[in-house]
Design an enzyme around this catalytic site. Sequence first.
Site, short mmCIF file in Angstrom:
data_model
loop_
_atom_site.label_atom_id
_atom_site.label_comp_id
_atom_site.label_asym_id
_atom_site.label_seq_id
_atom_site.Cartn_x
_atom_site.Cartn_y
_atom_site.Cartn_z
N TYR A 74 0.97 -1.24 0.02
CA TYR A 74 -0.03 0.00 0.10
C TYR A 74 0.79 1.19 -0.01
O TYR A 74 0.45 2.27 -0.69
CB TYR A 74 -0.83 -0.10 1.20
CG TYR A 74 -1.85 1.15 1.31
CD1 TYR A 74 -3.06 1.35 0.52
CD2 TYR A 74 -1.52 2.32 2.29
CE1 TYR A 74 -3.46 2.43 0.51
CE2 TYR A 74 -2.20 3.41 2.44
CZ TYR A 74 -3.32 3.73 1.46
OH TYR A 74 -3.93 4.82 1.39
N PRO B 174 1.31 14.45 3.64
CA PRO B 174 0.11 13.75 4.20
C PRO B 174 -0.12 12.33 3.61
O PRO B 174 -0.06 12.19 2.52
CB PRO B 174 -1.17 14.85 3.77
CG PRO B 174 -0.57 15.24 2.44
CD PRO B 174 0.96 15.70 2.92
N THR B 175 -0.26 11.65 4.55
CA THR B 175 -0.54 9.95 4.13
C THR B 175 -1.65 9.30 4.60
O THR B 175 -2.04 9.83 5.82
CB THR B 175 0.78 9.22 4.34
OG1 THR B 175 1.06 9.23 5.75
CG2 THR B 175 1.94 9.64 3.55
N SER C 59 -3.31 13.90 6.97
CA SER C 59 -4.30 13.55 5.85
C SER C 59 -5.74 13.43 6.44
O SER C 59 -6.02 12.99 7.38
CB SER C 59 -3.89 12.60 5.10
OG SER C 59 -4.86 11.97 4.12
N GLN D 53 -4.53 18.31 5.38
CA GLN D 53 -4.62 18.24 4.11
C GLN D 53 -6.16 17.96 3.88
O GLN D 53 -6.73 16.77 4.65
CB GLN D 53 -3.75 16.92 3.44
CG GLN D 53 -4.05 16.62 2.11
CD GLN D 53 -5.18 15.34 2.12
OE1 GLN D 53 -5.38 14.75 2.89
NE2 GLN D 53 -5.97 15.50 0.89
N TYR E 74 -9.58 16.65 1.25
CA TYR E 74 -10.05 16.25 0.11
C TYR E 74 -11.51 16.81 0.20
O TYR E 74 -12.21 16.78 1.42
CB TYR E 74 -10.50 14.60 0.19
CG TYR E 74 -8.87 14.04 -0.06
CD1 TYR E 74 -8.04 14.07 -1.36
CD2 TYR E 74 -8.46 13.08 0.79
CE1 TYR E 74 -7.24 13.56 -1.57
CE2 TYR E 74 -7.20 12.39 0.67
CZ TYR E 74 -6.58 12.54 -0.75
OH TYR E 74 -5.50 11.68 -1.08
N THR F 72 -5.94 18.80 -1.75
CA THR F 72 -5.63 18.00 -2.57
C THR F 72 -6.54 17.72 -3.82
O THR F 72 -7.88 17.62 -3.79
CB THR F 72 -5.36 16.56 -2.27
OG1 THR F 72 -4.21 16.65 -1.35
CG2 THR F 72 -4.97 15.71 -3.38
N ARG G 281 -4.85 1.06 -8.28
CA ARG G 281 -3.59 0.62 -7.26
C ARG G 281 -3.53 -0.80 -7.46
O ARG G 281 -4.41 -1.36 -6.62
CB ARG G 281 -3.79 1.22 -6.06
CG ARG G 281 -3.61 2.87 -6.09
CD ARG G 281 -3.83 3.67 -4.89
NE ARG G 281 -4.28 5.09 -5.04
CZ ARG G 281 -4.27 6.04 -4.13
NH1 ARG G 281 -4.46 5.58 -3.03
NH2 ARG G 281 -4.59 7.21 -4.42
N LYS H 250 -2.74 21.30 -3.90
CA LYS H 250 -1.86 20.02 -3.87
C LYS H 250 -2.09 19.15 -5.16
O LYS H 250 -3.48 18.88 -5.11
CB LYS H 250 -1.64 19.25 -2.83
CG LYS H 250 -0.58 18.06 -2.89
CD LYS H 250 -0.55 17.23 -1.42
CE LYS H 250 0.51 16.03 -1.57
NZ LYS H 250 -0.08 15.14 -2.39
N HIS I 77 0.76 12.90 -6.95
CA HIS I 77 0.09 11.90 -6.11
C HIS I 77 1.03 10.70 -5.82
O HIS I 77 0.47 9.74 -5.65
CB HIS I 77 -1.19 11.43 -6.48
CG HIS I 77 -2.19 11.24 -4.92
ND1 HIS I 77 -2.84 12.36 -4.71
CD2 HIS I 77 -2.17 10.31 -4.37
CE1 HIS I 77 -3.57 11.77 -3.62
NE2 HIS I 77 -3.29 10.82 -3.37
N ILE J 86 10.99 11.76 -4.22
CA ILE J 86 12.20 12.23 -3.52
C ILE J 86 12.67 11.17 -2.72
O ILE J 86 11.98 10.76 -1.86
CB ILE J 86 11.81 13.46 -2.69
CG1 ILE J 86 11.33 14.56 -3.78
CG2 ILE J 86 13.03 13.80 -1.72
CD1 ILE J 86 10.74 15.82 -3.09
N ARG K 139 6.61 8.68 0.87
CA ARG K 139 7.04 7.42 1.12
C ARG K 139 8.37 7.35 2.08
O ARG K 139 8.64 6.35 2.68
CB ARG K 139 7.43 6.58 -0.22
CG ARG K 139 6.22 6.31 -0.92
CD ARG K 139 6.39 5.47 -2.29
NE ARG K 139 5.25 5.25 -3.07
CZ ARG K 139 4.86 6.00 -3.81
NH1 ARG K 139 5.31 7.12 -4.09
NH2 ARG K 139 3.76 5.42 -4.71
#
Length: 396
Positions: free
Chosen positions: A39, A92-93, A121, A143, A145, A171, A180, A261, A285, A319, A340
């Site tokens: 994930y 944000p994750t 997030s 963040q 949505y 976002t 995914r 974003k 993203h 990055i 990540r």
Amino acid sequence: MRFKKPQLNATRRRLDAALTIEDLRAIARRRTPRAAFDYTDGAAEEELSIERARQAFRDIEFHPAILRDVSKVDTSCAILGGRSQLPFGIAPTGFTRMMQTEGEYAGARAAGSAGIPFSLSTMGTASIEDVKSANPHGRNWFQLYMWKDRDRSMALVERAAKAGYDTMLVTVDVPVAGARLRDKRNGMSIPPALTAKTVLNALPRPQWWIDFLTTEPLAFASLDRWSGTVAELLDTMFDPTVTFEDLAWIKEQWPGKLVVKGIQTVADAKAVTDLGVDGIVLSNHGGRQLDRAPIPFHLLPSVVSEVGEDTEILIDTGIMSGADIVASVALGARFTLIGRAYLYGLMAGGEAGVRRAIEILSDQIERTMRLLGVTSLDELTPEHVTQLERLTPRAR
């Protein structure tokens, strides 16, 4: 010759041996069940976007200046009305406590200690108020949505403002969920569904399961409970009708700095800048939405040329080292966000792992600056970096 003093703390020993973010990724992969690791690690479709983004950072050439006094280096910067001790913050994750049970709390505490912003997030697994408690004196960003239920979206905005979050990241690249495929193949759902395959994969990783089963149950802190896949949740929840007019309306509701974003074209960078936003994040993203999307690092010089005088430009996606961050700043980014890279540290060792990820990037930034012959981020210019060409558009 002498014997090295043994490190008896297994976590500390493991993290000390990690010299790069890739090292942390390898540790995370060994310690985390496949569904949770994939994930984090995975992207959309064939995962070309994330591969290309990382390759773009590899395909640079630095141009160092020699015989400069670099005995003292300042890595701090001003961003969105405040200071950061490093030119990056934590992105944000979502679903973060699935990766390791300390989740957002670990990231917020580590960010606060390092003097960098932490972003929570909408899909986070810690509440707005609890993250503020974990990082009471640091900079917290939220963040957003936009949901189909606008009242619920605005309720989150009000909570973030009341809790003292100084910046909101809106976002805009998720009208629907990206495909995914790793998650689909792993049966990734909320809550996690145990299958024979899941159990077999978990057997070599007992500590992860002990932590997962003996701590607070996993849930999105901003949502009611959900039973289904992550992609199904996104498609059910997020609003594909959001327009520039909605963005202007959101800006009126938020008292702090507002950043958009998910910008992927020069035209969209100009359009949102004309609305008066405080910043934009060049981002696809993390390659998790549209595969074969533009590479943010390649887009950076054109966007800087168009709107760099009018708004603050941030960048994420791909990055993996401090050199990537330095190159981004040299080409005009005011700031960068890591996703990540921080999560690999989290999976490798909880809060200590996040601190190690920040430490690795900080050391790499400082060393790269010294080798380039600069003592502050303001001294970095496009003359320090050349983007080498690998993928070039054909003439139309």
